[in-house]
Every structure is written in structure tokens, then in C-alpha cells.
Design an enzyme around this catalytic site. Structure first.
Site, PDB file in Angstrom:
ATOM      1  CD  GLU A 182      -3.179   0.755   2.102  1.00 14.49           C
ATOM      2  OE1 GLU A 182      -2.713  -0.016   2.845  1.00 14.49           O
ATOM      3  OE2 GLU A 182      -3.841   1.142   2.311  1.00 14.49           O
ATOM      4  CG  ASN A 225      -9.607  -2.006   1.070  1.00 18.51           C
ATOM      5  OD1 ASN A 225      -9.299  -2.588   1.578  1.00 18.51           O
ATOM      6  ND2 ASN A 225      -9.280  -0.722   2.416  1.00 18.51           N
ATOM      7  CD  GLU A 226     -10.342  -2.267   6.022  1.00 16.62           C
ATOM      8  OE1 GLU A 226     -10.464  -0.903   6.603  1.00 16.62           O
ATOM      9  OE2 GLU A 226     -10.142  -2.787   6.051  1.00 16.62           O
ATOM     10  CE1 TYR A 266      -3.479  -5.647   9.082  1.00 18.32           C
ATOM     11  CE2 TYR A 266      -5.348  -5.404   9.030  1.00 18.32           C
ATOM     12  CZ  TYR A 266      -4.397  -5.055   8.619  1.00 18.32           C
ATOM     13  OH  TYR A 266      -4.475  -4.891   7.206  1.00 18.32           O
ATOM     14  CD  GLU A 277      -5.592  -4.745   3.854  1.00 15.11           C
ATOM     15  OE1 GLU A 277      -5.819  -4.020   5.507  1.00 15.11           O
ATOM     16  OE2 GLU A 277      -6.471  -4.353   3.035  1.00 15.11           O
ATOM     17  CD  GLN A 308       0.299  -2.351   4.299  1.00 14.17           C
ATOM     18  OE1 GLN A 308       1.144  -1.938   3.047  1.00 14.17           O
ATOM     19  NE2 GLN A 308      -1.037  -1.600   4.135  1.00 14.17           N
TER      20      GLN A 308
HETATM   21  O1  AHR Z   1      -3.361  -2.224   6.075  1.00 14.99           O
HETATM   22  C1  AHR Z   1      -3.583  -1.741   7.296  1.00 14.99           C
HETATM   23  C2  AHR Z   1      -4.943  -0.794   6.824  1.00 14.99           C
HETATM   24  O2  AHR Z   1      -6.173  -2.211   7.756  1.00 14.99           O
HETATM   25  C3  AHR Z   1      -5.372  -1.089   5.219  1.00 14.99           C
HETATM   26  O3  AHR Z   1      -4.845   0.535   4.498  1.00 14.99           O
HETATM   27  C4  AHR Z   1      -6.904  -1.288   5.015  1.00 14.99           C
HETATM   28  O4  AHR Z   1      -7.826  -1.786   4.617  1.00 14.99           O
HETATM   29  C5  AHR Z   1      -7.245  -1.630   7.251  1.00 14.99           C
HETATM   30  O5  AHR Z   1      -7.405  -1.270   7.830  1.00 14.99           O
END
Ligand code: AHR
Length: 521
Positions: A45, A192-193, A259, A315, A364
């Protein structure tokens, strides 16, 4: 108490002094599903120094580069056999206007990165730089399109610019910018999101937008798009439900973000300073991704029993506090052996669900969150490979191999819980995954997450006769150990000698805090 679970398994042996005993039974004769190589996907990103200073330093940099790509980083990523790279975000994608990133570099407008620290960037890394990088790495590009603040026309033209070989306006523009032949772009994210930074939408509204945007993303000249809808975060079952109802088979894939530590605000803990209790909690929280995948997969199964729509965990990873002294909003964190376990255990989960999980992209690739590589923020030109990099490298052989179900019996332990697991989480001390490669050999991983106890593991290969074994181990003195610019090789894989083969039975001594990957012939 003795319990046996299938595949994820656990049975409780009483903790003995010296090595714990464990058993792994691999059902070699039951393998049927392929582990998609895209499960080993990466994510880049425009965030902090992932692109600028990480992948890209520009042609005029003092740091050795190949046409502007940082040479050491490029070579390390090439060695990793990255199958797919997602770009340009993340949240950034929904504010990115691709036309700002094409044409002569000195004419490209600057922009403020509103999501990530307000940094001003010059758009010198754009569509050509990204797609050429993918070609050089030999990986599939995964373009994340702007739905939040972009138009249908803008996204449609981007697809045309990248993939049309005809006498079309966008193909002509691409040629003017120096690229004659269209690229092949398979994976296209439509937003995205979209429930958050990508537009703060309701799933009903987003579903309609997806349907509209995706119609105009055309397949040009033999390019065949795999269209991915912006999916749920963690435990948002409703998002998946609504999308499956309202979008259904109009999408090829649906994304999911999980996450291990979630994190837009508040303290998440330091990457390299934590207690034993925190460590075991992390293992439990990381493994919860399996429940989350299961639940979303169950919802998908109801509408798509043939599993034609892929679940893409595009992600995932650990999200700790930013390193002290680094730029706020740049999400630069260290990467300890604890992160290596999160990587190994999460990959094991994706293997187990390879019938539905079509892709996964750790967040990432360089300098952001749970990255493969860290480059020195002071511009000295130094780079380190993280323990997470080493797991991806050791696990390379799983890409496209046939998943083999297995059972594990080992000791367990209760880890601290949180609001999602009020009574704590029961975790095993040993985790394993196995697959059969095209050449008939078996790749088998063993992760001993115990901080104190070695494991003596007896491995039975049901339906196969092992003749030779070799392997490598990633281990540490302390699970908080990490690689830095002074000690770049503190944690690195070395040859493993403690696997013995006797009359077809494999016995392996796995030290505490270790990940072993074996090649069994
Ligand atoms: O990876 C960091 C961020 O986490 C990304 O930009 C977003 O899609 C997520 O909230």
C-alpha cells in the site's frame, strides 16, 4: 484427560519433564485439494515507507536500484516466489486516482495521503511502475479499485488502460506513455473496506455499487478478470450474508480482513516487548482466524454450495504499536519470533481451508505492519529479512501442493482470553501442516509454540513409505527476539538434524520456540 480432534487437533498428555511427547498422523492417502499459491500473496500500500523507500527509491537514488526498484528488496522478494501482489491499498485505494500516476514523472501531480499521516507523495510510483514490478517478480497483480471516491468511468478506463490491446483510447494513451503491449491483470478488487475507510457504506448499498461498477470492468483481448467484492471485517457475518444474497455469483471472490491485533486506535502492545501471557494470548487470537473463516465459509456455503466464490483473506497479520520515534501513521513495526508463529499458524489455517480460501495477502510486504522486509528508516541503505519472511520462504513448497489432512496429539494450555473469548482460549503446544508436492515428496511443518518444553514428535505417514528426510529450523533464544540492522541474522533458518527415520516411522525432536519444515521423500 485425553482428547483427539481432527486436523486442528489436540489431546492432552500430562506435562512431563524434559520433552513432551506428541504424535502426528498424516493421511497421505486422503489428499484431494490444492493449496492455491495465492495464499502466499502479499500486499503493498502507499503507506509509510512500503512503496517509497521500501520497494521504490527512484532511478537517481544512491541506494542500488534496478530502474528505480530497490535492488536488495527486489532480489529478496524474487527469492520468495511471490504469487500475487495487491496494490495500491488498503484505504489508500479509495482515494487514489490512477491518472495522477501515469505519464512523465515531473508532470505527475503531488497528493496528500490522508489516511496515513498526511504525507505528501509525488505519484512517481504508479500503474506502470507497479505492473512492471509484477512482471519482473513473476507474480500476478491484484489491483484494488477506487469505489469510495472514484467513478465507474474512472475504474472502467483503468481496466482498459492496463489490459486493452486494441485501437482504444486508453490503450493509445498507454502506448504514448511507453508501454506497447497490454499487461495481463487477473485480480481486480472493487473497493476496499467499503464499510469503513472505503466509503462507510451499508452492505445493501455497497452490493448495488458492486453490481454497477463491476459491469463496466470489461475483459479485453483475452484478459479474464477475477472480480473481488469488498468483504467483511472479522466478525461481521451480516456483511457476508447480504453480499452473498445481493451480489452472489456476480463476484468471483469475496474478501475478508482479520488482523491478529486490530488496530486503528489505542495501545496494541509493542512488537518486541511482551509477557509470556501476552505471547500465548497472541497465539490464541491468531488461531481464532479459523473460527472466523469457518463462520464466513458456512454463510457462503448456503448460497454457494459448489464453492465457486473464493474467500480472499486479503489483509491479515499482526498490528502492533508503531516503533517509538517513527512517523505516526506510518505503521512501522518490528517483527519478532512471535510474529513468525502467527505467520506459520495462519498459513496452516489457510491450507486447511483451501477448498474455500482462494487467496490471502499478509499486510504488508515492506516496512508496514507484519512485513517481510524492513529497510532502515534513516536512509542508510540497510535492509533486514524478518522472521516472518523466513517462514514464507521455508513454506514456499506448500504453494500448489496437495493438502494432506492430519491429526495431532499434544499437550495443551489455557491462554488468556478477551471480549471474544471470555473464558480464555485452549491452545495446543504443537501445530502441523502437510502437503504432497508435484514430485511426490511431502512437505511437513511443525511449530512448537511452547516457551519452555521441547517436543518429541512421532510422525506416521498413512499410505506412504518415507525413505529420506531433511529439513530446516527457525528458532530463537527468546520469542521476543528479532532481526535488526546491527544483527540482521539473529533469526534465520538453519539445517535441521533432529529428524530420524526408522522402519518408516519418523521421530522429530522440536525444540521449544521453533518452527521446523521437513522435506520427506
Ligand atoms: O493495512 C493497513 C490498513 O488496514 C489498510 O489500508 C486497510 O484496508 C485496513 O484497515
Amino acid at each position: 484427560m485425553k482428547r483427539i480432534f481432527t486436523a486442528i487437533t489436540i489431546a492432552a498428555f500430562s506435562m512431563t519433564a524434559m520433552a513432551d511427547n506428541a504424535k502426528v498422523t498424516v493421511h497421505v492417502n486422503q489428499g484431494s485439494q490444492k493449496i492455491h499459491k495465492e495464499i502466499y500473496g502479499q500486499f503493498a500500500e502507499h503507506l509509510g515507507s512500503c512503496i517509497y523507500g521500501g520497494l521504490w527509491v527512484g532511478e537517481n537514488s544512491q541506494i542500488p536500484n534496478i530502474n528505480g526498484y530497490r535492488k536488495d528488496v527486489f532480489e529478496a522478494l524474487k527469492a520468495l516466489q511471490i504469487p500475487v501482489l495487491r496494490w495500491p491499498g488498503g484505504c489508500f485505494a479509495d482515494e487514489y486516482h490512477w491518472m495522477d500516476g501515469i505519464g512523465p514523472k515531473d508532470k505527475r501531480p503531488k497528493m496528500q495521503n490522508n489516511n496515513w499521516g498526511g504525507t505528501i507523495e509525488d505519484n512517481s510510483f504508479g500503474t506502470h511502475e507497479f505492473l512492471n514490478l509484477c512482471e519482473m517478480l513473476g507474480c500476478e497483480p491484484y489491483i484494488s479499485g477506487n469505489v469510495g471516491s472514484g467513478t465507474v468511468e474512472e475504474l472502467a478506463k483503468w481496466v482498459e488502460y492496463m489490459t486493452s490491446d486494441g485501437d482504444t483510447p486508453m490503450a493509445k494513451l498507454r502506448r504514448q506513455n511507453g508501454r506497447d503491449k497490454a499487461w495481463k491483470v487477473k485480480f481486480l478488487g472493487v473497493g476496499n473496506e467499503s464499510w469503513g475507510c472505503g466509503g462507510n457504506m451499508r452492505p445493501e448499498y455497497y452490493s448495488d455499487l458492486y453490481r454497477r461498477y463491476s459491469v463496466y470492468c470489461r475483459n479485453y483481448d483475452g484478459n479474464n478478470l477475477y472480480k473481488i467484492a469488498s468483504g467483511a471485517s472479522d466478525y461481521d457475518w451480516n456483511w457476508t450474508n447480504v453480499l452473498m444474497d445481493r451480489v452472489g455469483h456476480r463476484m468471483n471472490g469475496l474478501s475478508l480482513h482479520y488482523y491478529t491485533v486490530t488496530g486503528w486506535s489505542g495501545s496494541k502492545g509493542a512488537a518486541t516487548k511482551f509477557t509470556d501471557d501476552d505471547y500465548y494470548w497472541t497465539i490464541g487470537k491468531c488461531l481464532e482466524i479459523e473460527d472466523v473463516v469457518n463462520k464466513h465459509a458456512e454463510i457462503m456455503d448456503r448460497k454457494d454450495p459448489k464453492k465457486q466464490i473464493g474467500l480472499l483473506v486479503d489483509e491479515w497479520g499482526t498490528w502492533w504499536d508503531e516503533e517509538p520515534g517513527t512517523i505516526p501513521g506510518h505503521l512501522y513495526q518490528q517483527n519478532a519470533m512471535r510474529d513468525a508463529f502467527v505467520a506459520a499458524l495462519s498459513l496452516n489455517v489457510f491450507h486447511r481451508h483451501c477448498d474455500r480460501v482462494r487467496m490471502a495477502n499478509i499486510a504488508q510486504v515492506v516496512n508496514v505492519l507484519q512485513s517481510m522486509i524492513l529497510t532502515d528508516q534513516k536512509g542508510t541503505g540497510h535492509m533486514v529479512l524478518t522472521p516472518t519472511y523466513h517462514v514464507f520462504e521455508m513454506y514456499k513448497g506448500f504453494q500448489e501442493a496437495t493438502y494432506l489432512p492430519l491429526d495431532v496429539q499434544c499437550t495443551t494450555k489455557m491462554a488468556r482470553g478477551d471480549s471474544h473469548a471470555k473464558d480464555g482460549r485452549e491452545i495446543s503446544m504443537l501445530y502441523s501442516s502437510a502437503a504432497k508436492k508435484a514430485d511426490g515428496s511431502i512437505i511437513l511443518s511443525l511449530s512448537n509454540v511452547s516457551l519452555t518444553e521441547p517436543q518429541e514428535v512421532e510422525i506416521t505417514l498413512e499410505g506412504a513409505q518415507a525413505k529420506a528426510v531433511s529439513g530446516r529450523i527457525l528458532t530463537c533464544d527468546n520469542v521476543a527476539d528479532y532481526n535488526d540492522f546491527e544483527n540482521p541474522d539473529r533469526i534465520r533458518p538453519v539445517n535441521f538434524k533432529d529428524a530420524k527415520l526408522k522402519k518408516g516411522v519418523l521421530t522429530v525432536k522440536v525444540p521449544a520456540r521453533s518452527i521446523v519444515v521437513l522435506d520427506v521423500k
